[in-house]
Each structure stands twice: as structure tokens, then as C-alpha cells.
Design a protein around this motif. Structure first.
Motif, short mmCIF file in Angstrom:
data_model
loop_
_atom_site.label_atom_id
_atom_site.label_comp_id
_atom_site.label_asym_id
_atom_site.label_seq_id
_atom_site.Cartn_x
_atom_site.Cartn_y
_atom_site.Cartn_z
N PRO A 172 -9.41 6.46 11.73
CA PRO A 172 -10.23 7.66 11.92
C PRO A 172 -9.48 8.70 12.74
O PRO A 172 -8.67 8.36 13.62
N ALA A 173 -9.71 9.96 12.45
CA ALA A 173 -9.12 11.03 13.27
C ALA A 173 -9.57 10.84 14.72
O ALA A 173 -10.72 10.52 14.99
N LEU A 231 -13.16 2.65 3.17
CA LEU A 231 -12.81 3.95 3.74
C LEU A 231 -14.05 4.67 4.27
O LEU A 231 -13.96 5.39 5.28
N ALA A 232 -15.18 4.51 3.62
CA ALA A 232 -16.40 5.12 4.11
C ALA A 232 -16.75 4.61 5.50
O ALA A 232 -17.17 5.39 6.38
N GLY A 237 -15.78 5.68 12.07
CA GLY A 237 -15.21 5.22 13.32
C GLY A 237 -15.47 3.76 13.61
O GLY A 237 -15.17 3.27 14.70
N LEU A 238 -16.00 3.02 12.61
CA LEU A 238 -16.32 1.60 12.82
C LEU A 238 -15.07 0.77 13.10
O LEU A 238 -15.11 -0.22 13.83
N GLY A 239 -13.95 1.15 12.51
CA GLY A 239 -12.71 0.40 12.70
C GLY A 239 -11.61 1.00 11.86
O GLY A 239 -11.80 2.04 11.21
N VAL A 240 -10.45 0.36 11.86
CA VAL A 240 -9.34 0.78 11.02
C VAL A 240 -9.26 -0.18 9.84
O VAL A 240 -9.97 -1.18 9.79
N ALA A 241 -8.38 0.13 8.86
CA ALA A 241 -8.23 -0.74 7.70
C ALA A 241 -6.83 -0.59 7.13
O ALA A 241 -6.18 0.43 7.31
N ASN A 254 -11.61 13.09 7.49
CA ASN A 254 -11.48 12.60 8.86
C ASN A 254 -10.77 11.25 8.94
O ASN A 254 -10.92 10.51 9.91
N ILE A 255 -9.98 10.91 7.92
CA ILE A 255 -9.18 9.68 7.94
C ILE A 255 -7.71 10.07 7.79
O ILE A 255 -7.35 10.89 6.95
#
Length: 293
Positions: A172-173, A231-232, A237-241, A254-255
Motif C-alpha cells: 500500500p502507498a 490486491l483489493a 492497508g490490510l497487508g502486503v502481497a 494506492n498500490i
């Protein structure tokens, strides 16, 4: 001087992969068989084309000079084949192709572009299905070709790797890793992470294996089957992937997508029936083989 077409195609793939194991898997031959092809090509050409190192291979100066000429030769051979098929009326008609949703980011646009340029009389009907469902539809002849992730399958189905892409870190940004040009997998140890579920097991296993090899254990907060769903959640902001790099074409402002310093690539395979494939299938497979260049 005579060069074998299989040797030239093997040279091109090894020059791209820089790794005998990965190139052999994509060519569906054993690593010793690939080594023999390259050795014979070097013997025929009279020069060393690759420098062998412990974990990778690199082109020699002679190999680098040889590469563009081989690319031109292979392209000319494929063009000659297409011209013969076109003259015989074999490139016109309708073909049904399945794809997984993530294929719409990179694979399908490239296929549409190539088909419009090289097979303008081809009518493609696309069907969006999971890789598992595509395998079933191919087996029952309701799809001519499936574009699937590598999965175990019935012997009635043939598969071939036709496209691959690197993996990227989606953050997330404003995330602490957003400012890193190329984060390391070790940076993900304990990091909140959105992962693939059992339904996306090819990517799940691929990514889990890379993290384990790097000694990183992300904190998995959610598992999802589809890249777009992952990605959604990242966008909230839940986490990275970790996702295939082509996913950066998804419309999430915003990613940020960060390249990862790993050689592993996510593969797409073409799948078709061993029994009575459609008349257009061989020509479309040739088209698909050109997408990864």
C-alpha cells in the motif's frame, strides 16, 4: 554448416532463462538432454556460446553476437510456417480459449495483439474460468485451449509452458516498504501478508517456497483465490502481497509494485486435448509460443 531447429530454440530459451533447470522444464526435456543440445550447437558453431557457473549461465561474447541472428532465423521459420498455413486456409476460423482472471492483465492483451497481427482471420471466443475448471472443459472438448497455471492433470490433456512473468511485491502507498526500490524477501518476516488460498495453490506454493528459502515467515492475515481480490485487500492497508508482476496493470492507484530480487517466474501453460484437437489448435499454439519473446 547445419543448425538443428531444436538446438536453436533451446539456445534462445537458455539465453533468456540463464538457467539450465528452468530452460529444460519449459522445453519439457531433461537437463542432460538440454545440455547435449547446447554442446552440439557449440560444436557445430565452433565457439563457446555460454559460460557455465554454479547457479546460472551467461552468454559469452560469441553467444551475445550469435543471439540476434538466431532470433531472426527462428522468427523466419515461424513466419514460413504461418505463411504455409495461411495459404492452406488453416489460420481462419473460430477457436475457444479459456483463461484465468489474472491472465487478463498481461497474457490476454498480448495474445489479442499477436492474433490481430499474425492471424487476422482468426475468431477467438474467450471464456473466463479457473485453471481447474479449464482442465475439465478441455478434457470434454468444450474448450479448444486453456491458459492455465501449472497443475497436475489427466493424461488425456497435453500442456506446454507458453508465457512467464516475474513476481513483484504489492504494498500500500505509505507502507514502510514503499520507499524501497527492491525489497528483499527477508523484509517480509513477520509482515502482515495477504496470501493465495488452496484454490490458487500454484502461486501459493511458489510464493511459500520462495519465502521459506529466504528464511522469511510472513504473518498471513488473509488468504484469497484470485489476484484481484488479493490486491483489493492490499489497497485497504490490510497487508502486503506477492503477485505476478503483470498485475500492476490492475487499476489500484494506492498500490505500489516493487520488483523482487528472485529468479523464479510465474508460468502460464497452454492445455489442449490429446484426442482430436481442433484443426486450429496447432496454429494457435505456435502463436502462443511467440508471446514470451
Amino acid at each position: 554448416m547445419i543448425f538443428d531447429s531444436l538446438q536453436l530454440q533451446s539456445f534462445l530459451l537458455l539465453a533468456r532463462e540463464r538457467h539450465f533447470g528452468r530452460a529444460a522444464r519449459k522445453l519439457f526435456v531433461t537437463q542432460p538432454a538440454l545440455s547435449r543440445r547446447i554442446q552440439q550447437l557449440e560444436l557445430n558453431s565452433g565457439v563457446a556460446l555460454f559460460r557455465r557457473e554454479r547457479k546460472r549461465v551467461d552468454l559469452t561474447a560469441a553467444g551475445a553476437a550469435f543471439l540476434p541472428h538466431v532470433e531472426a532465423i527462428v522468427e523466419a521459420m515461424e513466419a514460413a510456417h504461418r505463411a504455409a498455413l495461411n495459404a492452406a486456409g488453416a489460420l481462419a476460423g473460430r477457436v475457444t480459449i479459456g483463461f484465468d482472471g489474472a491472465g487478463s492483465y498481461t497474457l490476454i492483451p498480448r495474445l489479442i495483439e499477436q492474433a490481430a497481427r499474425l492471424m487476422p482471420e482468426l475468431d477467438i471466443a474467450f471464456v473466463e474460468l479457473s485453471s481447474i475448471d479449464q482442465m475439465r472443459e478441455v478434457e470434454f472438448h468444450r474448450l479448444d485451449i486453456g491458459l492455465v497455471r501449472p497443475l497436475p492433470h489427466d493424461a488425456a490433456i497435453l500442456t506446454e509452458a507458453v508465457f512467464s512473468e516475474p513476481l513483484a511485491l504489492a504494498v500500500p502507498a505509505g507502507h514502510r516498504l514503499a520507499g524501497r526500490r527492491s525489497p528483499r524477501l527477508s523484509d517480509l518476516d513477520g509482515e502482515p501478508f495477504v496470501a493465495y488460498s488452496e484454490a490458487g495453490r500454484y502461486l501459493r506454493d511458489l510464493i511459500d517456497g520462495e519465502c521459506a528459502a529466504a528464511g522469511a515467515t510472513p504473518h498471513i492475515v488473509q488468504r484469497m483465490s484470485r489476484t484481484h481480490s488479493i490486491l483489493a485487500l492490499v489497497s485497504t492497508g490490510l497487508g502486503v502481497a506477492i503477485v505476478p508482476a503483470g498485475s500492476s496493470a490492475a487499476a489500484f492507484d494506492n498500490i505500489l509494485f516493487k520488483p523482487l530480487p528472485i529468479a523464479t517466474r510465474a508460468e502460464w501453460h497452454a492445455a489442449w486435448s490429446r484426442k482430436a484437437p481442433g484443426a486450429l489448435v496447432p496454429a494457435v499454439l505456435d502463436l502462443l509460443r511467440g508471446l514470451d519473446r
